[in-house]
Design an enzyme around this catalytic site. Structure first.
Site, mmCIF file in Angstrom:
data_model
loop_
_atom_site.group_PDB
_atom_site.id
_atom_site.type_symbol
_atom_site.label_atom_id
_atom_site.label_comp_id
_atom_site.label_asym_id
_atom_site.label_seq_id
_atom_site.Cartn_x
_atom_site.Cartn_y
_atom_site.Cartn_z
ATOM 1 N N ASP A 40 4.582 -0.643 -3.719
ATOM 2 C CA ASP A 40 3.358 0.077 -3.359
ATOM 3 C C ASP A 40 2.299 -0.961 -2.997
ATOM 4 O OD1 ASP A 40 0.815 1.512 -3.581
ATOM 5 O OD2 ASP A 40 1.967 3.113 -4.528
ATOM 6 N N GLN A 103 -1.219 14.075 -4.100
ATOM 7 C CA GLN A 103 -0.378 13.454 -3.070
ATOM 8 C C GLN A 103 -1.220 13.076 -1.854
ATOM 9 O OE1 GLN A 103 2.847 15.956 -1.627
ATOM 10 N NE2 GLN A 103 3.930 14.208 -0.722
ATOM 11 N N HIS A 109 8.227 11.060 -2.798
ATOM 12 C CA HIS A 109 8.382 9.733 -3.413
ATOM 13 C C HIS A 109 8.055 9.795 -4.888
ATOM 14 C CE1 HIS A 109 4.212 10.024 -1.958
ATOM 15 N NE2 HIS A 109 3.866 9.274 -3.001
ATOM 16 N N PHE A 110 8.658 8.854 -5.613
ATOM 17 C CA PHE A 110 8.358 8.649 -7.033
ATOM 18 C C PHE A 110 7.704 7.280 -7.189
ATOM 19 C CE2 PHE A 110 10.514 11.853 -9.737
ATOM 20 C CZ PHE A 110 11.126 12.606 -8.748
ATOM 21 N N HIS A 111 6.673 7.222 -8.020
ATOM 22 C CA HIS A 111 6.057 5.946 -8.406
ATOM 23 C C HIS A 111 6.762 5.449 -9.668
ATOM 24 C CE1 HIS A 111 2.274 6.519 -5.970
ATOM 25 N NE2 HIS A 111 2.691 7.772 -6.037
HETATM 26 P P1 DGP Z 1 0.707 9.530 -3.407
HETATM 27 O O1 DGP Z 1 1.043 10.194 -2.086
HETATM 28 O O2 DGP Z 1 -0.580 10.033 -3.991
HETATM 29 O O3 DGP Z 1 1.816 9.591 -4.399
HETATM 30 O O4 DGP Z 1 0.417 7.980 -3.121
HETATM 31 C C1 DGP Z 1 0.926 7.273 -2.039
HETATM 32 C C2 DGP Z 1 1.054 5.826 -2.437
HETATM 33 O O5 DGP Z 1 1.484 5.095 -1.302
HETATM 34 C C3 DGP Z 1 -0.229 5.141 -2.929
HETATM 35 O O6 DGP Z 1 0.002 4.642 -4.244
HETATM 36 C C4 DGP Z 1 -0.483 4.024 -1.960
HETATM 37 C C5 DGP Z 1 0.834 3.845 -1.255
HETATM 38 N N1 DGP Z 1 0.734 3.491 0.151
HETATM 39 C C6 DGP Z 1 -0.129 4.000 1.059
HETATM 40 N N2 DGP Z 1 0.095 3.454 2.275
HETATM 41 C C7 DGP Z 1 1.138 2.582 2.107
HETATM 42 C C8 DGP Z 1 1.844 1.725 3.000
HETATM 43 O O7 DGP Z 1 1.557 1.618 4.193
HETATM 44 N N3 DGP Z 1 2.868 1.000 2.472
HETATM 45 C C9 DGP Z 1 3.196 1.054 1.150
HETATM 46 N N4 DGP Z 1 4.206 0.300 0.747
HETATM 47 N N5 DGP Z 1 2.557 1.858 0.277
HETATM 48 C C10 DGP Z 1 1.537 2.615 0.759
#
Ligand code: DGP
Length: 151
Positions: A40, A103, A109-111
């Site tokens: 992330d 989201q 996706h999973f964190h």
């Molecule tokens: P969520 O949809 O709220 O679960 O969070 C999306 C996550 O993705 C957030 O923690 C930040 C991450 N993120 C956003 N843009 C990018 C990107 O371009 N590349 C990566 N690797 N992560 C990203």
């Protein structure tokens, strides 16, 4: 609209779909035919990794069972490697559905976030981490995966 739920249809213009198509870079940790794990870019703790199924679904609400069956063992495998790589006391798994659920990127996706006793998480979608740090952390997880059980 998706015919299974009343959530909007999947839109392949999202950032994770672009990563899956190789249109934008990521710090990839591991992938198989069905799933990919990468860092992330806005980690809530060092080692914060995202696990993404390759099949398109917007989130958990519209994902098909086959996708979910393949995803959870992969999440666990990455979680074990993250725990080893960061000598974590625990692992937080987050998964958000729709904007009201937190989201922001609309591909399931999973964190996977390593936790240490007494250390609070940084804010969700806080600051961007440097490429050097993300790559170093990805490398720690890649190394840990070599000794992590598959199942
Ligand atoms: P969520 O949809 O709220 O679960 O969070 C999306 C996550 O993705 C957030 O923690 C930040 C991450 N993120 C956003 N843009 C990018 C990107 O371009 N590349 C990566 N690797 N992560 C990203």
């Amino acid at each position: 609209m998706n015919d299974m739920t009343d959530i909007p249809a999947y839109d392949d213009g999202n950032i994770f779909a672009k990563i899956l198509r190789g249109e934008i870079p990521s710090h990839k940790v591991y992938e198989n035919d069905d799933c990919i794990a990468f860092m992330d870019v806005m980690p809530q703790a060092p080692g914060h990794t995202l696990v993404v199924p390759k099949a398109p679904s917007r989130n958990l609400l519209d994902a098909d069972n086959d996708t979910l069956r393949k995803l959870l063992p992969f999440v666990r495998r990455i979680a074990r490697a993250v725990e080893t790589a960061f000598d974590a006391d625990g692992i937080t798994i987050n998964q958000f559905n729709e904007a009201a659920g937190g989201q922001t990127v609309f591909h399931l996706h999973f964190h996977v976030i390593p936790r240490h006793d007494g250390v609070a998480l940084k804010r969700h979608e806080g600051g961007m981490e440097s490429t050097d740090v993300l790559e170093a952390n990805a490398d720690k997880i890649r190394t840990a995966l070599k000794t992590t059980p598959k199942d």
